[in-house]
Write an enzyme that holds these catalytic residues in place. Structure first.
Site, PDB file in Angstrom:
ATOM      1  N   GLU A 423       0.827  -1.200   0.000  1.00 55.39           N
ATOM      2  CA  GLU A 423       0.000   0.000   0.000  1.00 55.39           C
ATOM      3  C   GLU A 423       0.864   1.254   0.000  1.00 55.39           C
ATOM      4  O   GLU A 423       1.992   1.246   0.511  1.00 55.39           O
ATOM      5  CB  GLU A 423      -0.927   0.001   1.219  1.00 55.39           C
ATOM      6  N   GLU A 614     -11.008  -3.455  -2.716  1.00 59.16           N
ATOM      7  CA  GLU A 614     -10.514  -4.676  -2.087  1.00 59.16           C
ATOM      8  C   GLU A 614     -11.066  -4.728  -0.677  1.00 59.16           C
ATOM      9  O   GLU A 614     -11.047  -3.730   0.036  1.00 59.16           O
ATOM     10  CB  GLU A 614      -8.981  -4.684  -2.069  1.00 59.16           C
TER      11      GLU A 614
END
Length: 681
Positions: A423, A614
């Protein structure tokens, strides 16, 4: 005689031969002294001159303080305005999400008033003309006339009082049952028949007992709605979980990380076939595979081993599924999860033993080896290569090795890992460092290279003493109100705080820009994906402490995601957001996952970005995923925007029994728009 004659001829000669200063002094000595009122005025003028001189000195001293006060007041005014705008934005978001109001993306108060008026049954023209429809049904007129007549006969005999109506859709009775009862309700014709704000109730003296709260027919009258609106609301509830005809959203499932061992070998090909076969039966569109930097280039620099991934891709091709690959430049499994541990390449770890500053560092000097520090992006500390050069060589090797799969269309997208867990964030919320939810985390900027960058930025700003991290920002598990930096009106909004947080966030943005520039060269004409975290705890506080330590300068008075999305838009990438849902723990942490999701998703859509989603590992069941479905395809979005794809993240392999196949199948059908009806048990 000659002398006397000369004097007589020019009697003023003596005066003319004197110096000019003496003449002026004599003239001044013979001037009159002011007397009376003139003397008083002269004294007052002298005193005023003296006061002016002293006041001028005081004014010069106080002018600096006044200027500082004005600057502070300007800052406070800006803060109040930003806070007001943030509140307005959240109100509009709530009306859109929970009130089913089709407000435009940049709605103002006129749009809100018009939507509320239409909800109340009024007609609002585009030019603002507002009126009630004249062709109401006769039953409505009959009801109003009957209730007004009853009110006229009762108000003369009984006193009246005004109360609020506990009107709600769920406890309404149908209109037919109301019409057969005498009504004592006085109706204001300007009120909407669908929502009575207040009513006037007749009542007698409480000692009479003839009319009271329990026996008055007002109880039935107040709880009524028009039958048509009631039916409409019931139909809306019936179709709450009906996704038939909604946009088709492809669904990808993440493969388990331990299918490839540390020597880049496929662990159990038959087990992989069984798992992919189950996915195919569930009608998934593809799978997602992590390509680990620590495995492929694990032992020697620029020596890449892809054999295990080649075998895995061949198995996936047998089932005619698409593949999204993740360029994973981070560690995995270093917490207490018990999963296989995948570290950074061994040769990188060896360099780190001699130069620990290549890793992120917290205030206490502890090193975090989850990923490389962004301070080495342009420093040649990795055997003569910079950080971004190492990433580019890895991506170029993958693109060259699997060129045939790109040409065949098997590999349809590539996700670029930009930080811990892949991320785009700092490793400020690392469990290996002791962090636990809902801690605020710590700033990760104390390695040598990031400190050099901070000193350079402070010098350019003209305040070299700002070249330091905050000393009152707490620890990993601190709460915002326990710190001087993140508390209400804390140092995060001071001049130094704003400088530091801007630099901290800009470093994150620069890292994304540098890596994505090279990724675009390595993967031309291929969809590139970047994952943005969902740091939603402490979102309801002013500082948004957890987001600040993660690198997103997103307090209540500033939008911290806009500059990030500008970079993503520059490189035409797809933004994948980690969607979380509310839980019981969120109340104590002042968390707002839905509010954060609303801000991030709508901002990305407004910027013209392709958006994907997600699920967080905490919401892999049916209920959690159904909330994500609502985010993926908002029902009331006038622009009908939706996710470009959805990635289902599972806590374990599908064959281990943790996942309920019927639940996963239901979620996939909802994403595909192929299912209708209520949730099945």
């Amino acid at each position: 005689m000659n002398t006397i004659e000369n004097i007589d001829e020019n009697p003023n000669q003596e005066l003319l031969t004197q110096p000019p200063t003496q003449t002026q002094n004599q003239t001044q000595s013979h001037s009159r002294r002011p007397r009376g009122f003139a003397a008083t005025a002269a004294a007052a003028a002298a005193a005023a001159a003296a006061n002016n001189n002293s006041n001028s000195n005081n004014n010069n001293a106080s002018s600096g303080k006044g200027k500082k006060e004005r600057e502070k007041e300007k800052e406070r005014t800006k803060l109040r305005e930003r806070h007001r705008r943030a509140i307005t934005s959240r109100m509009l978001a709530g009306l859109r999400q929970y009130g089913n109001f089709p407000l435009p993306a940049r709605a103002d108060m006129n749009d809100v008033l018009a939507a509320l008026a239409r909800e109340a049954g009024w007609t609002v023209e585009p030019d603002g003309t507002t009126y009630r429809l004249s062709n109401q049904s006769q039953s409505h007129h009959h009801l109003h006339q009957q209730m007004a007549a009853a009110a006229a006969t009762t108000t003369a005999a009984f006193p009246v009082r005004s109360v609020e109506s506990p009107l709600s859709v769920k406890n309404c009775s149908v209109k037919a049952s109301v019409e057969c009862q005498p009504s004592v309700l006085r109706i204001d014709e300007s009120l909407s028949p669908a929502s009575f704000d207040s009513v006037v109730i007749p009542e007698r003296d409480s000692r009479g007992g003839e009319f009271n709260a329990s026996t008055s027919p007002i109880n039935n009258s107040v709880e009524c709605l028009e039958a048509d609106q009631l039916i409409q609301d019931v139909r809306a509830e019936e179709h709450e979980d009906d996704f038939t005809g909604t946009p088709y959203i492809p669904v990808y499932v993440m493969l388990a990380n331990h299918v490839i061992n540390n020597f880049c070998q496929l662990v159990d090909p038959e087990l992989i076939r069984q798992e992919i076969s189950q996915m195919k039966a569930l009608n998934v569109d593809g799978v997602i595979v992590n390509c680990w930097w620590g495995i492929v280039e694990g032992w020697n620099p620029q020596k890449y081993a892809w054999s295990g991934y080649r075998e895995l891709f061949n198995i996936i091709r047998e089932f005619n599924l698409k593949v999204q690959v993740v360029m994973a430049f981070h560690e995995y499994g270093a917490n207490d999860s018990g999963d296989a541990w995948i570290s950074l390449p061994q040769w990188v770890m060896e360099i780190g033993k001699g130069n620990q500053d290549i890793f992120f560092t917290d205030r206490e000097g502890r090193r975090n080896t989850e990923c490389l520090s962004w301070g080495v992006d342009k420093e040649r500390v990795l055997n003569g290569r910079t950080g971004i050069e190492v990433y580019f060589d890895f991506m170029r090797s993958f693109r060259t090795e699997f060129d045939d799969l790109f040409v065949a269309g098997l590999i349809c997208a590539v996700e670029i890992g930009l930080g811990p867990s892949g991320e785009l964030k700092y490793p400020s919320l690392s469990e290996r460092m002791g962090w636990r939810y809902p801690g605020i985390g710590e700033f990760q900027c104390y390695d040598r290279y990031l400190q050099q960058s901070l000193r350079k930025a402070a010098k350019l700003r003209g305040h070299s003493f700002w070249a330091r991290g905050p000393d009152n920002a707490g620890q990993y598990n601190s709460l915002p109100h326990e710190t001087g930096f993140f508390c209400e009106r804390g140092d995060y909004d001071s001049y130094y705080g704003r400088f530091f947080l801007n630099w901290y966030a800009q470093t994150l943005i620069d890292h994304a820009d540098n890596v994505l520039s090279l990724a675009s060269l390595a993967f031309e004409e291929t969809k590139i994906i970047v994952k943005v975290p969902g740091v939603y705890w402490w979102y309801k506080t002013a500082s948004h402490a957890a987001e600040l330590t993660a690198g997103y300068y997103n307090p209540s008075n500033q939008d911290g995601y806009a500059p990030v999305f500008e970079v993503l838009k520059k490189h035409s990438v797809t933004m994948k957001f980690v969607c979380a849902v509310p839980s019981l723990q969120d109340q104590e942490a002042l968390a707002d996952p839905e509010g954060l999701s609303w801000q991030v998703l709508n901002l990305a859509w407004d910027r013209g970005l392709a958006v994907a989603g997600e699920n967080a590992l905490s919401c892999y069941d049916r209920e959690g995923c159904m909330r994500v479905v609502e985010m993926a395809k908002p029902r009331n979005d006038p622009d009908r925007r939706h996710f470009s794809f959805f990635m289902y993240q599972q806590p374990s392999s599908l064959l281990q029994g943790t996942i309920c196949f019927s639940d996963l199948g239901y979620v996939i059908k909802c994403m595909h728009g192929d299912i209708a009806g209520d949730l099945l048990p």
